[in-house]
Write an enzyme that holds these catalytic residues in place. Sequence first.
Site, mmCIF file in Angstrom:
data_model
loop_
_atom_site.group_PDB
_atom_site.id
_atom_site.type_symbol
_atom_site.label_atom_id
_atom_site.label_comp_id
_atom_site.label_asym_id
_atom_site.label_seq_id
_atom_site.Cartn_x
_atom_site.Cartn_y
_atom_site.Cartn_z
ATOM 1 N N HIS A 129 -0.410 4.423 -0.106
ATOM 2 C CA HIS A 129 -0.912 5.819 0.337
ATOM 3 C C HIS A 129 -0.310 6.300 1.652
ATOM 4 O O HIS A 129 -0.735 6.084 2.858
ATOM 5 C CB HIS A 129 -2.560 5.357 0.667
ATOM 6 C CG HIS A 129 -3.258 4.772 -0.578
ATOM 7 N ND1 HIS A 129 -3.357 3.686 -0.966
ATOM 8 C CD2 HIS A 129 -3.930 5.711 -1.227
ATOM 9 C CE1 HIS A 129 -4.259 3.468 -1.884
ATOM 10 N NE2 HIS A 129 -4.383 4.485 -2.147
ATOM 11 N N ASP A 164 0.869 -1.144 0.097
ATOM 12 C CA ASP A 164 0.163 -0.026 0.135
ATOM 13 C C ASP A 164 0.830 1.131 -0.032
ATOM 14 O O ASP A 164 1.592 1.350 0.782
ATOM 15 C CB ASP A 164 -0.840 -0.169 1.094
ATOM 16 C CG ASP A 164 -1.983 0.916 1.248
ATOM 17 O OD1 ASP A 164 -2.038 1.774 0.269
ATOM 18 O OD2 ASP A 164 -2.859 0.753 2.249
#
Lengths: 151, 471
Positions: A23, A21
């Site tokens: 983000h 991930d």
Amino acid sequence: MSAHPAERARRTIVTGVIGSDTHIVGNRILSMALEKAGYKVVALGALTPMADFIRAAIETDADAIMVSSLYGQGELDCRGFRDHCIEAGLDELLLYIGGNLVVGKQDWPSVERRFLDMGFDRAAPPGTRMETVLAWLETDFAAQGRARAPG
Amino acid sequence: MNAALLIDFGSTYTKLRAVDLDARRLIGTAQGPSTVARDVTIGMNAALACLERRMGALPRFRYRLACSSAAGGLRMVTVGLVRELTAEAARRAALGAGAKVVGTYAYRLTARDVDDILALAPDILLLAGGTDGGNSAVTTANAGALARSALSCPIVYAGNRAAADDVRCLLADKRVIVTDNVMPEFNELNIEPARAAIRRVFIDHIVHAKGMDRARVACDGVIMPTPVAVMEGARLVAEGTAGRDGLGETLVVDPGGATTDVHSIASGAGTAGAVPLGLPEPHMKRTVEADLGMRHNASTIAEVAGIEALARDAGLSAAQCTSLLAAIASDVERLPRTAPERALDRALARAAVKTAVARHCGTIATVYTPTGPVTVQHGKDLSRIAAVIGTGGAIVAAPDPHAILSRVLADAGEPFSLRPRAPRLLLDSHYVLYACGLLATAEPEAALELALSHLAPLSEDPRHERAHASD
């Protein structure tokens, strides 16, 4: 765990975004806010495997790990997180998670239940305010202190 | 004439390089046997006599500086907390200090670990663990375990600063040197202070303990372990001096009898967009491949490369290779004499150089995320490095050094390995790199010119290419 009192004045919190991930923005805001609130932050950044959270927590003698997960795979990435911590000797560590933890629209109480059952102390839905998180930390650290105090 | 004498007390030979400091050139080379076990001065005098014969008369040397890898080299054990973090940082610090790392330990030392360490009989133990203000319980427990043991070597402490006082107290009966943490903050590498402390211990204690201080009658002092001299030579060649530019980022590969050493003087930063993962990399990095030694570990080179591939590269049958490898294992002093032996040595050197450099250099990988592919990088990106220097007999004495040294180059078949793409290939044919590293401590300008004028550019030799058309 008898470090020099001056060095231990600040609680240490490990932060990072778990799994594949990328983000990073929310996690960075969280890290900055924690630092501003007086915590020592060890920010692992994006793309962090579970094992790296645990290694960092051991080496820095961390008091808490705060995991971010924004891409819906949090449940898979965090499987066994608490067990791994216990295995590594991190018994009293606070474990928080926050973000878009699951895919699709699922009702929050069931999602929260799932993560608390996995051994997380707190789970934060999207939109949780920083003030709430800081209050949780204060409450949970105080409770730990009471539990540890003799008598 | 202004001259300098640069000495390397090796494990087999005592080597000398005499340098004219004004003309900045090599004026004599000589070697004698290594006699550290008996009396270091015997080999030194033999080498000096050899130098005198070759030069006519010896000049008065303004500097007589020495390095040493004799008597087993600088044997070190490193101890850290998490294997991938402070234990790895400690290991890198020891390697960067020119050590032969004979044992690495992580987490709490058990009674058995301590027994193992005593059996390893290191020259120095490096104790690390915990970031500053981080975990101190494990480090102090380890200091306590060492304190209760019969370990007598100096201990360099480079762990959690908050535990330093406790560690110093616990180890009051030992020789302990406290220096800065190898990992003061999480994932922040700080190995220079530990390297400097190790070097001080080397000069103050180890040189004496190994009987090397007797050389003081013939030289001004043994000032560093040989691998550090080579690394300092490489640093000089890479970075230059105030007055003259160096060659730019440089890699050195040295396939030796027992190990293959690789040094890089380079930032190793990747291309924009690649996410670096893992421990940060030191600018001056040394790796030692203990399974890639041209003599002592020839059979493991064959295992790593695969016996079929090695045989193909040597133009021999697998059975021939196996029997030649057995012959090397039974007599590690044996130098190749026949054509098949030379062919095998060439293939061994090619395999050792390729594998050692591939391990030293980083890799990239693509991670597929829901938002698209992301490139991640582990280790140093050395693809844009400016120069590669080959040193050591296995390359320098080979009939076609280019065929061996060119194995460092990136290979289109392995696009994820960040090996050098288009560096200048140079040969340390006069074995001056260590001498330049030593001389750099006194006269860096002269040392740099000496290096630049004696490192020989390598280019493909078409005759050899034809002879090995199967490459």
